[in-house]
Design a protein around this motif. Sequence first.
Motif, PDB file in Angstrom:
ATOM      1  N   GLU A  98       0.832  -1.204   0.000  1.00 61.20           N
ATOM      2  CA  GLU A  98       0.000   0.000   0.000  1.00 61.20           C
ATOM      3  C   GLU A  98       0.866   1.253   0.000  1.00 61.20           C
ATOM      4  O   GLU A  98       0.564   2.233  -0.685  1.00 61.20           O
ATOM      5  CB  GLU A  98      -0.935  -0.011   1.209  1.00 61.20           C
ATOM      6  CG  GLU A  98      -2.035  -1.066   1.114  1.00 61.20           C
ATOM      7  CD  GLU A  98      -2.839  -1.184   2.399  1.00 61.20           C
ATOM      8  OE1 GLU A  98      -2.470  -0.500   3.391  1.00 61.20           O
ATOM      9  OE2 GLU A  98      -3.818  -1.943   2.431  1.00 61.20           O
ATOM     10  N   ARG A 129      -4.129   2.731   1.330  1.00 62.37           N
ATOM     11  CA  ARG A 129      -3.645   2.858   2.707  1.00 62.37           C
ATOM     12  C   ARG A 129      -4.777   3.209   3.661  1.00 62.37           C
ATOM     13  O   ARG A 129      -5.454   4.228   3.515  1.00 62.37           O
ATOM     14  CB  ARG A 129      -2.583   3.946   2.792  1.00 62.37           C
ATOM     15  CG  ARG A 129      -1.207   3.515   2.361  1.00 62.37           C
ATOM     16  CD  ARG A 129      -0.227   4.663   2.555  1.00 62.37           C
ATOM     17  NE  ARG A 129      -0.224   5.159   3.932  1.00 62.37           N
ATOM     18  CZ  ARG A 129       0.347   6.315   4.279  1.00 62.37           C
ATOM     19  NH1 ARG A 129       0.921   7.070   3.367  1.00 62.37           N
ATOM     20  NH2 ARG A 129       0.330   6.693   5.542  1.00 62.37           N
ATOM     21  N   LEU A 130      -4.947   2.394   4.691  1.00 65.61           N
ATOM     22  CA  LEU A 130      -5.981   2.639   5.696  1.00 65.61           C
ATOM     23  C   LEU A 130      -5.720   3.908   6.478  1.00 65.61           C
ATOM     24  O   LEU A 130      -6.645   4.639   6.834  1.00 65.61           O
ATOM     25  CB  LEU A 130      -6.054   1.441   6.654  1.00 65.61           C
ATOM     26  CG  LEU A 130      -7.056   1.542   7.810  1.00 65.61           C
ATOM     27  CD1 LEU A 130      -8.479   1.615   7.284  1.00 65.61           C
ATOM     28  CD2 LEU A 130      -6.890   0.373   8.767  1.00 65.61           C
ATOM     29  N   HIS A 132      -4.027   6.661   5.569  1.00 61.51           N
ATOM     30  CA  HIS A 132      -3.586   7.797   4.774  1.00 61.51           C
ATOM     31  C   HIS A 132      -4.073   9.097   5.413  1.00 61.51           C
ATOM     32  O   HIS A 132      -5.265   9.242   5.702  1.00 61.51           O
ATOM     33  CB  HIS A 132      -4.122   7.693   3.344  1.00 61.51           C
ATOM     34  CG  HIS A 132      -3.404   8.602   2.392  1.00 61.51           C
ATOM     35  ND1 HIS A 132      -3.577   9.968   2.384  1.00 61.51           N
ATOM     36  CD2 HIS A 132      -2.494   8.332   1.421  1.00 61.51           C
ATOM     37  CE1 HIS A 132      -2.815  10.501   1.452  1.00 61.51           C
ATOM     38  NE2 HIS A 132      -2.144   9.537   0.857  1.00 61.51           N
ATOM     39  N   ALA A 135      -7.090  10.862   3.635  1.00 65.68           N
ATOM     40  CA  ALA A 135      -8.278  10.096   3.252  1.00 65.68           C
ATOM     41  C   ALA A 135      -9.549  10.895   3.536  1.00 65.68           C
ATOM     42  O   ALA A 135      -9.712  11.461   4.617  1.00 65.68           O
ATOM     43  CB  ALA A 135      -8.311   8.761   3.992  1.00 65.68           C
ATOM     44  N   ARG A 148     -10.702   5.885   0.086  1.00 66.15           N
ATOM     45  CA  ARG A 148      -9.992   4.626   0.202  1.00 66.15           C
ATOM     46  C   ARG A 148     -10.630   3.569  -0.674  1.00 66.15           C
ATOM     47  O   ARG A 148     -11.835   3.587  -0.925  1.00 66.15           O
ATOM     48  CB  ARG A 148      -9.988   4.126   1.649  1.00 66.15           C
ATOM     49  CG  ARG A 148      -8.982   4.822   2.546  1.00 66.15           C
ATOM     50  CD  ARG A 148      -8.680   3.958   3.768  1.00 66.15           C
ATOM     51  NE  ARG A 148      -7.973   2.736   3.408  1.00 66.15           N
ATOM     52  CZ  ARG A 148      -8.509   1.528   3.378  1.00 66.15           C
ATOM     53  NH1 ARG A 148      -9.765   1.343   3.672  1.00 66.15           N
ATOM     54  NH2 ARG A 148      -7.776   0.477   3.050  1.00 66.15           N
ATOM     55  N   SER A 152      -4.980   1.773  -5.621  1.00 59.42           N
ATOM     56  CA  SER A 152      -4.762   3.199  -5.839  1.00 59.42           C
ATOM     57  C   SER A 152      -5.101   3.556  -7.275  1.00 59.42           C
ATOM     58  O   SER A 152      -4.736   2.837  -8.215  1.00 59.42           O
ATOM     59  CB  SER A 152      -3.304   3.560  -5.551  1.00 59.42           C
ATOM     60  OG  SER A 152      -2.983   3.302  -4.201  1.00 59.42           O
TER      61      SER A 152
END
Length: 318
Positions: A98, A129-130, A132, A135, A148, A152
């Motif tokens: 990620e 990415r959880l 980020h 987000a 999310r 990507s």
Amino acid sequence: MEPGATHVTADQHTLLMLNSIDMTGDEAHALGAGRLNHGFASLGLRTMLSTATLGAALEVLSRYFATCSSVFRMRIDYRGDLAEVSLRAEGRDEARCEVLEEIWFNALYTFMCWFVGRRLPVMGAVVARLDHPSAYRVHWAANAPLSRGEVSSLLLPRACLQWRRQVHEVEEPVWEALRFWMDDDVGSAADVQTGLRTVFGRFEAPARARLDEAFGDRGVGDRQMSRRIKAQYGATFRDLRGDALVEVATRLLQMTDMPIDEIGAQLGYAEERSFRRFLRNRAGQTPAQIRRAGGRTPRTSDQAVRSRIHALTRKMEL
């Protein structure tokens, strides 16, 4: 970075990326399923330069990844008038992949902009990415609403794929692309609004951004800076900030399912009614009307998932 800095500049991001490649000897930053030897990105850019349009360049790059890399897979999918360019990194550790996707996500956007000679109008962006930090806000590089997802990706107007190549064969394509990215004046006068969105998009609460925060680091006072802004852009600082807020709010309303109160809070409005009043006065529409014009309606399931993600992210930050 300066103490108290709230964002990473293009120069700082580029230096971080190049240093990590130099230390690992691997353009996959030792995060993927295999190594990418020095020159991998350069060869990829050279394949892009063999084409005439952005769409053809992305198709060639996708085949290059599939043939020459055990790390990346790239796809281009179409949804009506939009094109989604997605990038997946492969490896044993999902979290590391990620991060790698995020690194190359930014590099890909840089290469695409360099190819056509201007910033691309990204309608939406997705990262895997959880945790980020941007987000459900605005991505710092693509300047687009960020959500999310599994892979990507960038969401572009399909018409952009017909844009023609604006660069010629060069000896060091990666360096030329990075120089283009680091140039604060990237693009033409027609891209001024993109630059302004970037100015305001870096703030946690852009509605509360002050003149000295946005434009004040120039060695002049607020009054003189106000005159310069008026002369250069034909508008006041307040108008520029309002236009940027309307555009960011419109993208978030139409390209995400975020609740209206969350969007308002993210932009810096302490009360939802203040955010609604701003849009009615500035855009002539309510948030609900803007959202309906984009063809999206909130979905309860998405909101529930998003709430859980937010809760988990806050725990990780503690």
